[in-house]
Design a protein around this motif. Structure first.
Motif, PDB file in Angstrom:
ATOM      1  N   VAL A 207       4.486   2.395  -6.940  1.00  0.00           N
ATOM      2  CA  VAL A 207       3.146   2.982  -6.953  1.00  0.00           C
ATOM      3  C   VAL A 207       2.881   3.672  -5.628  1.00  0.00           C
ATOM      4  O   VAL A 207       3.485   3.339  -4.603  1.00  0.00           O
ATOM      5  CB  VAL A 207       2.044   1.926  -7.208  1.00  0.00           C
ATOM      6  N   THR A 209      -0.321   4.522  -3.136  1.00  0.00           N
ATOM      7  CA  THR A 209      -1.734   4.281  -2.838  1.00  0.00           C
ATOM      8  C   THR A 209      -2.260   5.393  -1.953  1.00  0.00           C
ATOM      9  O   THR A 209      -1.575   5.849  -1.037  1.00  0.00           O
ATOM     10  CB  THR A 209      -1.933   2.920  -2.145  1.00  0.00           C
ATOM     11  N   ILE A 213      -5.165  -0.538   2.018  1.00  0.00           N
ATOM     12  CA  ILE A 213      -5.814  -1.624   1.286  1.00  0.00           C
ATOM     13  C   ILE A 213      -5.728  -2.892   2.120  1.00  0.00           C
ATOM     14  O   ILE A 213      -4.650  -3.277   2.576  1.00  0.00           O
ATOM     15  CB  ILE A 213      -5.143  -1.845  -0.085  1.00  0.00           C
ATOM     16  N   LEU A 237      -2.630  -5.987  -6.652  1.00  0.00           N
ATOM     17  CA  LEU A 237      -3.156  -4.618  -6.678  1.00  0.00           C
ATOM     18  C   LEU A 237      -4.106  -4.438  -7.856  1.00  0.00           C
ATOM     19  O   LEU A 237      -5.161  -3.808  -7.726  1.00  0.00           O
ATOM     20  CB  LEU A 237      -2.005  -3.620  -6.770  1.00  0.00           C
ATOM     21  N   THR A 240      -7.436  -5.964  -6.923  1.00  0.00           N
ATOM     22  CA  THR A 240      -8.088  -5.529  -5.689  1.00  0.00           C
ATOM     23  C   THR A 240      -9.351  -4.725  -5.972  1.00  0.00           C
ATOM     24  O   THR A 240      -9.341  -3.795  -6.777  1.00  0.00           O
ATOM     25  CB  THR A 240      -7.118  -4.685  -4.843  1.00  0.00           C
ATOM     26  N   ARG A 241     -10.438  -5.091  -5.317  1.00  0.00           N
ATOM     27  CA  ARG A 241     -11.665  -4.302  -5.412  1.00  0.00           C
ATOM     28  C   ARG A 241     -12.415  -4.268  -4.080  1.00  0.00           C
ATOM     29  O   ARG A 241     -13.078  -3.301  -3.766  1.00  0.00           O
ATOM     30  CB  ARG A 241     -12.582  -4.845  -6.515  1.00  0.00           C
ATOM     31  N   ARG A 252     -11.320  -0.483  -8.497  1.00  0.00           N
ATOM     32  CA  ARG A 252     -10.195  -1.265  -9.014  1.00  0.00           C
ATOM     33  C   ARG A 252      -9.609  -0.623 -10.265  1.00  0.00           C
ATOM     34  O   ARG A 252      -8.393  -0.661 -10.481  1.00  0.00           O
ATOM     35  CB  ARG A 252     -10.655  -2.690  -9.324  1.00  0.00           C
ATOM     36  N   LEU A 255      -6.846   1.770  -9.575  1.00  0.00           N
ATOM     37  CA  LEU A 255      -5.579   1.117  -9.246  1.00  0.00           C
ATOM     38  C   LEU A 255      -4.901   0.583 -10.500  1.00  0.00           C
ATOM     39  O   LEU A 255      -3.674   0.664 -10.649  1.00  0.00           O
ATOM     40  CB  LEU A 255      -5.823  -0.023  -8.257  1.00  0.00           C
ATOM     41  N   GLN A 256      -5.683   0.024 -11.417  1.00  0.00           N
ATOM     42  CA  GLN A 256      -5.116  -0.498 -12.660  1.00  0.00           C
ATOM     43  C   GLN A 256      -4.489   0.618 -13.487  1.00  0.00           C
ATOM     44  O   GLN A 256      -3.439   0.438 -14.109  1.00  0.00           O
ATOM     45  CB  GLN A 256      -6.203  -1.219 -13.453  1.00  0.00           C
ATOM     46  N   LYS A 258      -3.169   3.350 -12.272  1.00  0.00           N
ATOM     47  CA  LYS A 258      -1.914   3.675 -11.616  1.00  0.00           C
ATOM     48  C   LYS A 258      -0.806   2.722 -12.083  1.00  0.00           C
ATOM     49  O   LYS A 258       0.342   3.135 -12.324  1.00  0.00           O
ATOM     50  CB  LYS A 258      -2.052   3.553 -10.095  1.00  0.00           C
TER      51      LYS A 258
END
Length: 349
Positions: A207, A209, A213, A237, A240-241, A252, A255-256, A258
């Motif tokens: 991934v 970013t 983070i 990941l 993560t929020r 978040r 990211l999900q 991704k």
């Protein structure tokens, strides 16, 4: 007949060859029996892994209509299903089991739908749209049947993820259908441990970013850039929020999404059909923590679905979030933004 043959002496060249052939035959037969037994055990084990919920019986006919699909000549000739599908996929922060607790699932007091995505697969099954529903969305939660009998009350202004907490998968499906007016053809739920095991079985995911983070809650620290993540870090990941953006669920979700594409890309690079051991490891990781509706609760049904999606790749998968705005009643919550949300759901019917 020679004297050796008359007395059963197989010590000559011909006798030795016959003995060797018999031994080879017994070995081959034994190997075939062992392979069949192993295959049967593996099939039983993987199917037995799956937990299922009879959502169709629980909800009855009070649901949106199924999509009417007219199969093409090519689809009719195919042995695999090819119609459009809508699948509700939940990631639950299950609090049962040591593995889930170690990964942040908490105590044994219950579970919530930590992640909710409606996966729409187009007819032909080569394109998909994944719509994330923020768990902080305020909705009208409909009355849901309970396994113990009776039903929950209709609740206005309820948190979206409360549906799973009060009524399990059945109420989660009914709430999504009430919100979207789209029939969910299937239901799939995977918990913390299952997601981490799946990523590890695939050898990790890659991934990128866009920002640093640093989240004390998910225990994840990453610099902006490219990363190869194992199961534990990929799960962190996904959870993560607090270390990104404004700390809301909306950051978040990005990211999900991704991670969804990263998983698709990783699976596309692996030819699991030529790697039985790898295929079994992935299948065991998936099924061990899987809950489905009764239409997907066997290995045959899951494999049929998987084979029908072979043409689906990451670049043919669109990820979006249900349009939302800040809730008038609570600045920490959101509500569906209309008419944009309604138009999105209508496009999936």
């Amino acid at each position: 007949m020679t004297r050796h043959e008359e007395h059963g002496d197989t010590g000559g060249p011909v006798g030795r060859r016959r003995g060797a052939l018999r031994i080879a035959g017994f070995a081959l037969a034994g190997a075939l029996v062992l392979a069949a037994a192993t295959t049967t055990w593996a099939y039983w084990h993987l199917s037995d892994n799956i937990t299922s919920v009879d959502i169709n019986t629980a909800l009855g006919d009070d649901r949106p209509a199924r999509a009417m699909v007219t199969p093409s000549a090519a689809a009719a000739a195919s042995p695999l299903p090819s119609g459009s599908l809508n699948i509700l996929v939940l990631g639950s922060d299950s609090r049962s089991g040591k593995a889930n607790k170690a990964l942040g699932g908490g105590d044994s007091g219950g579970a919530r739908s930590d992640t909710a995505m409606v996966v729409h697969i187009d007819g032909g099954r080569t394109k998909a749209t994944v719509v994330s529903i923020p768990r902080d969305t305020l909705v009208t939660r409909p009355s849901c049947p309970l396994p113990s009998g009776g039903s929950t009350a209709v609740t206005h202004g309820a948190m979206f993820n409360s549906a799973y907490a009060v009524g399990g998968p059945v109420c989660a499906v009914k709430t999504v259908e009430s919100l979207t007016h789209v029939r969910m053809d299937h239901y799939v739920e995977i918990d913390f441990a299952g997601f981490a095991k799946l990523v590890d079985a695939l050898g990790g995911v890659d991934v990128t970013t866009d920002q640093d983070i640093d989240d004390d809650k998910s225990h994840l620290r990453l610099d902006a850039g490219d990363h190869h993540l194992d199961g534990t870090r990929a799960l962190a990941l996904a959870r993560t929020r607090h270390g990104i953006g404004d700390g809301s669920d909306l950051g978040r979700i990005g990211l999900q999404q991704k991670l969804v594409k990263a998983l698709l890309e990783r699976m596309a690079t692996m030819d699991l059909l030529t790697d039985p051991a790898g295929l079994y490891q992935v299948a065991d990781a998936v099924t061990a923590s899987l809950t489905t509706d009764t239409g997907l609760d066997s290995l045959n049904e899951l494999m049929s679905l998987g084979r029908s999606l072979r043409g689906l790749t990451a670049d043919r998968t669109r990820t979006v979030m249900m349009p939302v705005v800040t809730a008038p009643s609570d600045p920490n919550r959101v509500v569906a933004e209309e008419p944009a949300a309604g138009e999105l759901w209508a496009s999936l019917r």
